[in-house]
Design an enzyme around this catalytic site. Structure first.
Site, PDB file in Angstrom:
ATOM      1  NE  ARG A   1      -2.489   0.743   3.639  1.00 51.93           N
ATOM      2  CZ  ARG A   1      -3.232   0.917   4.723  1.00 51.93           C
ATOM      3  NH1 ARG A   1      -4.537   1.028   4.605  1.00 51.93           N
ATOM      4  NH2 ARG A   1      -2.701   0.958   5.911  1.00 51.93           N
TER       5      ARG A   1
ATOM      6  CB  THR B   1      -1.572   7.131  -3.455  1.00 51.68           C
ATOM      7  OG1 THR B   1      -1.060   5.786  -3.484  1.00 51.68           O
ATOM      8  CG2 THR B   1      -0.603   8.045  -4.186  1.00 51.68           C
TER       9      THR B   1
ATOM     10  CG  ASP C   1       2.447  -2.996   9.321  1.00 52.14           C
ATOM     11  OD1 ASP C   1       2.701  -4.157   8.911  1.00 52.14           O
ATOM     12  OD2 ASP C   1       2.478  -2.009   8.583  1.00 52.14           O
TER      13      ASP C   1
ATOM     14  CG  ASP D   1       6.162  -3.458  10.041  1.00 45.58           C
ATOM     15  OD1 ASP D   1       6.878  -3.889   9.117  1.00 45.58           O
ATOM     16  OD2 ASP D   1       5.818  -2.270  10.130  1.00 45.58           O
TER      17      ASP D   1
HETATM   18  C1  PRP Z   1      -1.320  -4.675   4.689  1.00 46.84           C
HETATM   19  C2  PRP Z   1      -2.196  -5.906   4.807  1.00 46.84           C
HETATM   20  C3  PRP Z   1      -3.037  -5.820   3.579  1.00 46.84           C
HETATM   21  C4  PRP Z   1      -3.236  -4.332   3.400  1.00 46.84           C
HETATM   22  C5  PRP Z   1      -4.589  -3.971   3.900  1.00 46.84           C
HETATM   23  O1  PRP Z   1      -0.279  -4.906   3.840  1.00 46.84           O
HETATM   24  O2  PRP Z   1      -1.471  -7.093   4.930  1.00 46.84           O
HETATM   25  O3  PRP Z   1      -2.418  -6.397   2.430  1.00 46.84           O
HETATM   26  O4  PRP Z   1      -2.236  -3.691   4.205  1.00 46.84           O
HETATM   27  O5  PRP Z   1      -4.867  -2.643   3.667  1.00 46.84           O
HETATM   28  P1  PRP Z   1      -5.958  -2.167   2.625  1.00 46.84           P
HETATM   29  O6  PRP Z   1      -7.163  -3.022   2.844  1.00 46.84           O
HETATM   30  O7  PRP Z   1      -6.206  -0.727   3.003  1.00 46.84           O
HETATM   31  O8  PRP Z   1      -5.406  -2.298   1.246  1.00 46.84           O
HETATM   32  P2  PRP Z   1       0.835  -3.803   3.575  1.00 46.84           P
HETATM   33  O9  PRP Z   1       0.455  -2.976   2.380  1.00 46.84           O
HETATM   34  O10 PRP Z   1       1.125  -3.048   4.828  1.00 46.84           O
HETATM   35  O11 PRP Z   1       2.080  -4.661   3.117  1.00 46.84           O
HETATM   36  P3  PRP Z   1       2.902  -5.784   3.930  1.00 46.84           P
HETATM   37  O12 PRP Z   1       2.046  -6.984   4.027  1.00 46.84           O
HETATM   38  O13 PRP Z   1       4.098  -5.995   3.061  1.00 46.84           O
HETATM   39  O14 PRP Z   1       3.278  -5.240   5.278  1.00 46.84           O
HETATM   40  N1  URA Z   2      -2.519  -3.089   7.225  1.00 46.83           N
HETATM   41  C1  URA Z   2      -2.177  -3.581   8.432  1.00 46.83           C
HETATM   42  O1  URA Z   2      -1.215  -4.344   8.554  1.00 46.83           O
HETATM   43  N2  URA Z   2      -2.900  -3.214   9.489  1.00 46.83           N
HETATM   44  C2  URA Z   2      -3.963  -2.374   9.394  1.00 46.83           C
HETATM   45  O2  URA Z   2      -4.601  -2.071  10.413  1.00 46.83           O
HETATM   46  C3  URA Z   2      -4.302  -1.877   8.120  1.00 46.83           C
HETATM   47  C4  URA Z   2      -3.570  -2.267   7.049  1.00 46.83           C
END
Ligand code: PRP
Ligand code: URA
Length: 209
Positions: free
Chosen positions: A104, A108, A200, A203
């Site tokens: 994400r 944006t 997160d 993380d």
């Molecule tokens: C997190 C999560 C989802 C997304 C959810 O991933 O694992 O994929 O955010 O958010 P959304 O519904 O608003 O799109 P992130 O983009 O943080 O990547 P990561 O898994 O690499 O930490």
């Molecule tokens: N992605 C995450 O990992 N946690 C949230 O709460 C939203 C998006």
């Protein structure tokens, strides 16, 4: 309209509480996500087709059931979705795994694809997209769109925690997709994190913060 299933099984709810706790270590977080994914997999696969076969037990000949019909593909949205794959594979070891890399954009908040590799026979499989978090729904909706563009039609979405906004988004964009969650939380905060959520997920799974 896709159906929404919320799993209220006591074991799932208990483990989810530990997952949410900010003092849970990455090691425990990983193990708990894996366990909850496995418990969810049990219900998500409830509609798998069966056929009858004849077998011999040590006592007699009998008719019994084995899996038939479409095979399963598990598709984690990277990174955090990776934490749910093993739980599914433990119950469905014959499943194949596809990967979709999305992140994400912090400015944006829109999903950016950086990787996509699906099983060669993905179109013939029932695909289960897994990701612990459904926040705005942007990532899940985009992942499902990418999968559909590759000719896949049978898709389910499985999340640990969903915000109402994310559920609405996926249902609006993909009314053919059923959504399975362990909890529907209250809302998103100003940074589009789920409240109360778990922070997160990526993380916490991989210890990168
Ligand atoms: C997190 C999560 C989802 C997304 C959810 O991933 O694992 O994929 O955010 O958010 P959304 O519904 O608003 O799109 P992130 O983009 O943080 O990547 P990561 O898994 O690499 O930490
Ligand atoms: N992605 C995450 O990992 N946690 C949230 O709460 C939203 C998006």
């Amino acid at each position: 309209m896709g159906r929404l299933y919320v799993f209220d099984h006591p074991l799932i709810q208990h483990k989810l509480t530990m997952i949410r706790d900010k003092d849970t270590t990455s090691k425990d977080f990983r193990e708990l996500v894996d366990e909850v994914a496995m418990l969810m997999a049990y219900e998500v696969t409830r509609d798998m087709q069966l056929r009858e076969v004849e077998i011999e037990t040590p006592i007699t000949t009998t008719k019994s059931k084995v899996l038939a019909g479409r095979m399963i593909g598990v598709v984690p949205i990277m990174r955090a979705g990776l934490g749910m794959v093993n739980g599914f594979l433990r119950l469905v070891p014959a499943a194949k795994v596809g990967h979709i890399g999305l992140y994400r954009d912090p400015e944006t908040l829109k999903p950016v694809e950086y990787y996509c590799k699906l099983p060669v026979d993905a179109q013939e499989r029932d695909l289960i997209v897994v990701d612990p978090m459904l926040a705005t729904g942007g990532s899940a909706s985009a992942a499902i769109e990418f999968i559909k563009q590759r000719g896949c039609k049978s898709i389910k979405l499985v999340n640990l925690i969903a915000a109402p906004e994310g559920i609405e988004r996926v249902r609006a964009d993909h009314p053919d997709v059923d959504i399975f969650v362990a909890a529907v939380d209250e809302k998103l905060n100003d940074h589009s994190y789920i409240v109360p959520g778990l922070g997160d997920a990526g993380d916490r799974l991989f210890g990168t913060k």
